[in-house]
Write a protein that holds these residues in place. Structure first.
Motif, PDB file in Angstrom:
ATOM      1  N   UNK A   9       6.144  -1.009  -9.803  1.00  0.00           N
ATOM      2  CA  UNK A   9       4.913   0.140  -9.182  1.00  0.00           C
ATOM      3  C   UNK A   9       4.411  -0.144  -8.177  1.00  0.00           C
ATOM      4  N   UNK A  10       5.528   0.391  -6.889  1.00  0.00           N
ATOM      5  CA  UNK A  10       4.771   0.351  -5.803  1.00  0.00           C
ATOM      6  C   UNK A  10       4.155   1.580  -5.327  1.00  0.00           C
ATOM      7  N   UNK A  11       4.152   2.860  -6.200  1.00  0.00           N
ATOM      8  CA  UNK A  11       3.467   2.815  -6.382  1.00  0.00           C
ATOM      9  C   UNK A  11       2.092   3.682  -6.591  1.00  0.00           C
ATOM     10  N   UNK A  12       1.871   2.938  -7.424  1.00  0.00           N
ATOM     11  CA  UNK A  12       0.057   2.285  -8.320  1.00  0.00           C
ATOM     12  C   UNK A  12      -0.114   1.012  -8.136  1.00  0.00           C
ATOM     13  N   UNK A  13       0.747  -0.099  -7.715  1.00  0.00           N
ATOM     14  CA  UNK A  13       0.064  -1.216  -7.281  1.00  0.00           C
ATOM     15  C   UNK A  13      -1.689  -1.519  -6.899  1.00  0.00           C
ATOM     16  N   UNK A  14      -2.259  -1.978  -7.706  1.00  0.00           N
ATOM     17  CA  UNK A  14      -4.118  -2.160  -7.155  1.00  0.00           C
ATOM     18  C   UNK A  14      -3.939  -2.935  -5.691  1.00  0.00           C
ATOM     19  N   UNK A  15      -5.185  -2.515  -5.194  1.00  0.00           N
ATOM     20  CA  UNK A  15      -5.219  -4.046  -4.089  1.00  0.00           C
ATOM     21  C   UNK A  15      -5.510  -5.337  -4.669  1.00  0.00           C
ATOM     22  N   UNK A  16      -5.185  -6.613  -3.633  1.00  0.00           N
ATOM     23  CA  UNK A  16      -5.513  -7.450  -4.350  1.00  0.00           C
ATOM     24  C   UNK A  16      -7.264  -7.454  -5.014  1.00  0.00           C
ATOM     25  N   UNK A  17      -7.883  -7.151  -4.300  1.00  0.00           N
ATOM     26  CA  UNK A  17      -9.385  -7.424  -4.453  1.00  0.00           C
ATOM     27  C   UNK A  17      -9.595  -6.452  -5.551  1.00  0.00           C
ATOM     28  N   UNK A  18      -8.968  -5.648  -6.584  1.00  0.00           N
ATOM     29  CA  UNK A  18      -9.055  -5.203  -7.549  1.00  0.00           C
ATOM     30  C   UNK A  18      -7.694  -5.441  -8.884  1.00  0.00           C
ATOM     31  N   UNK A  19      -7.062  -6.524  -8.397  1.00  0.00           N
ATOM     32  CA  UNK A  19      -6.057  -6.881  -9.170  1.00  0.00           C
ATOM     33  C   UNK A  19      -7.161  -8.006  -9.882  1.00  0.00           C
ATOM     34  N   UNK A  20      -5.774  -7.771 -11.399  1.00  0.00           N
ATOM     35  CA  UNK A  20      -6.271  -9.472 -13.034  1.00  0.00           C
ATOM     36  C   UNK A  20      -6.042 -10.438 -12.655  1.00  0.00           C
ATOM     37  N   UNK A  21      -6.555 -11.189 -11.713  1.00  0.00           N
ATOM     38  CA  UNK A  21      -6.354 -12.758 -11.953  1.00  0.00           C
ATOM     39  C   UNK A  21      -7.314 -13.300 -13.063  1.00  0.00           C
ATOM     40  N   UNK A  22      -6.498 -13.980 -13.655  1.00  0.00           N
ATOM     41  CA  UNK A  22      -6.947 -14.654 -14.494  1.00  0.00           C
ATOM     42  C   UNK A  22      -6.079 -15.709 -15.237  1.00  0.00           C
TER      43      UNK A  22
ATOM     44  N   UNK B 186       1.236  -2.444   2.604  1.00  0.00           N
ATOM     45  CA  UNK B 186       2.050  -1.668   2.068  1.00  0.00           C
ATOM     46  C   UNK B 186       1.047  -0.066   2.448  1.00  0.00           C
ATOM     47  N   UNK B 187       1.753   0.792   3.277  1.00  0.00           N
ATOM     48  CA  UNK B 187       1.268   1.888   2.942  1.00  0.00           C
ATOM     49  C   UNK B 187       2.070   3.303   2.100  1.00  0.00           C
ATOM     50  N   UNK B 188       1.730   4.103   1.911  1.00  0.00           N
ATOM     51  CA  UNK B 188       2.611   5.368   1.092  1.00  0.00           C
ATOM     52  C   UNK B 188       1.467   6.739   1.580  1.00  0.00           C
ATOM     53  N   UNK B 189       2.921   7.312   2.268  1.00  0.00           N
ATOM     54  CA  UNK B 189       2.148   9.295   2.070  1.00  0.00           C
ATOM     55  C   UNK B 189       3.709   9.788   1.496  1.00  0.00           C
ATOM     56  N   UNK B 190       3.299  10.909   1.105  1.00  0.00           N
ATOM     57  CA  UNK B 190       3.811  12.230  -0.240  1.00  0.00           C
ATOM     58  C   UNK B 190       3.125  12.726  -0.657  1.00  0.00           C
ATOM     59  N   UNK B 191       3.958  14.096  -0.192  1.00  0.00           N
ATOM     60  CA  UNK B 191       3.147  15.606  -0.815  1.00  0.00           C
ATOM     61  C   UNK B 191       1.822  15.249  -0.545  1.00  0.00           C
ATOM     62  N   UNK B 192       0.998  14.921   0.879  1.00  0.00           N
ATOM     63  CA  UNK B 192      -0.300  15.243   1.076  1.00  0.00           C
ATOM     64  C   UNK B 192      -1.139  14.290   0.734  1.00  0.00           C
ATOM     65  N   UNK B 193      -0.536  13.310   0.256  1.00  0.00           N
ATOM     66  CA  UNK B 193      -1.250  11.821  -0.868  1.00  0.00           C
ATOM     67  C   UNK B 193      -1.091  10.960  -0.090  1.00  0.00           C
ATOM     68  N   UNK B 194      -1.809  10.245  -0.019  1.00  0.00           N
ATOM     69  CA  UNK B 194      -2.043   8.738   1.351  1.00  0.00           C
ATOM     70  C   UNK B 194      -2.741   7.520   0.412  1.00  0.00           C
ATOM     71  N   UNK B 195      -2.318   6.950   0.525  1.00  0.00           N
ATOM     72  CA  UNK B 195      -2.642   5.436  -0.012  1.00  0.00           C
ATOM     73  C   UNK B 195      -2.783   4.314   0.334  1.00  0.00           C
ATOM     74  N   UNK B 196      -3.591   3.042   0.295  1.00  0.00           N
ATOM     75  CA  UNK B 196      -2.947   1.759   1.051  1.00  0.00           C
ATOM     76  C   UNK B 196      -3.133   0.842   0.053  1.00  0.00           C
ATOM     77  N   UNK B 197      -2.272  -0.252   0.488  1.00  0.00           N
ATOM     78  CA  UNK B 197      -3.283  -1.947  -0.780  1.00  0.00           C
ATOM     79  C   UNK B 197      -2.270  -2.925   0.589  1.00  0.00           C
ATOM     80  N   UNK B 198      -2.926  -3.637   0.662  1.00  0.00           N
ATOM     81  CA  UNK B 198      -2.525  -4.751   0.369  1.00  0.00           C
ATOM     82  C   UNK B 198      -2.913  -6.179  -0.033  1.00  0.00           C
ATOM     83  N   UNK B 199      -2.336  -7.564  -0.212  1.00  0.00           N
ATOM     84  CA  UNK B 199      -2.374  -9.059  -0.390  1.00  0.00           C
ATOM     85  C   UNK B 199      -2.610  -9.933   1.285  1.00  0.00           C
ATOM     86  N   UNK B 200      -3.490 -10.939   1.396  1.00  0.00           N
ATOM     87  CA  UNK B 200      -3.590 -11.630   1.889  1.00  0.00           C
ATOM     88  C   UNK B 200      -2.846 -12.882   1.145  1.00  0.00           C
ATOM     89  N   UNK B 201      -1.832 -13.905   1.620  1.00  0.00           N
ATOM     90  CA  UNK B 201      -1.363 -14.782   1.642  1.00  0.00           C
ATOM     91  C   UNK B 201      -1.090 -15.188   0.317  1.00  0.00           C
TER      92      UNK B 201
END
Length: 185
Positions: A61-74, A102-117
């Motif tokens: 899911x490299x293209x659609x993975x959520x940012x750390x603070x938007x992910x489900x931790x249960x 991770x930063x992704x750029x394709x077809x004029x679309x940009x997104x990035x997400x990160x995880x700490x530790x």
């Protein structure tokens, strides 16, 4: 795609840039940033089966993975599910974190997400007596491990650490020489 590894121990971090050039070749650059200087090497990706690598990253899911603070931790205990909120996730992160971006750029679309530790966070969750549900974190760690193994990023991280140590020792040596000159004058 750009992959950044940032450590709190250094004034910079390591990176990997993977792109498709105008001649139809996959290229990569890897290196590090230190005190606003970019130290890198660009190379053609002829040793990597890029299609296989990309398929593996897509499966994670490299293209659609959520940012750390938007992910489900249960936490699953006693047949109940407790969702960990954004503010609570930060309490699990160690005081000396490193981050991956991770930063992704394709077809004029940009997104990035990160995880700490991310790796130590996953390890501590796995050691817990409770059952944790965190598919995004697991996928993120697998993505970072895949990129680090494929492009030998642990080597570049070691080079970065040596570069920083050498730079600091040069600065210390210069400072000592200045102090000696001042004492003489």
């Amino acid at each position: 795609m750009r992959f950044w590894s940032i450590s709190v121990w250094y004034d910079g971090g390591t990176f990997l840039k993977l792109n498709f050039d105008k001649q139809g070749n996959w290229q990569y650059a890897r290196g590090f940033v230190y005190e606003d200087s970019l130290v890198c090497s660009s190379q053609i990706c002829d040793f990597v089966d890029i299609e296989s690598l990309w398929e593996k990253l897509l499966d994670l899911d490299v293209l659609t993975l959520s940012d750390m603070h938007q992910s489900d931790f249960s936490i699953i205990t006693d047949k109940c599910i407790y969702h960990v909120g954004e503010g609570q996730i930060d309490r699990f992160i160690s005081a000396d974190p490193s981050s991956y971006w991770i930063e992704l750029y394709s077809k004029n679309k940009y997104r990035s997400y990160y995880y700490i530790n991310s790796e130590s966070l996953l390890t501590s969750y796995q050691k817990s007596k409770n059952v944790w549900y965190m598919p995004d974190l697991i996928n993120f760690v697998k993505i970072t491990q895949t990129l680090r193994d494929t492009f030998y990023l642990n080597d570049i991280h070691s080079e970065f650490a040596a570069y920083v140590r050498n730079k600091r020792s040069l600065v210390n040596a210069t400072t000592k020489k200045r102090k000696k000159r001042r004492k003489k004058n």
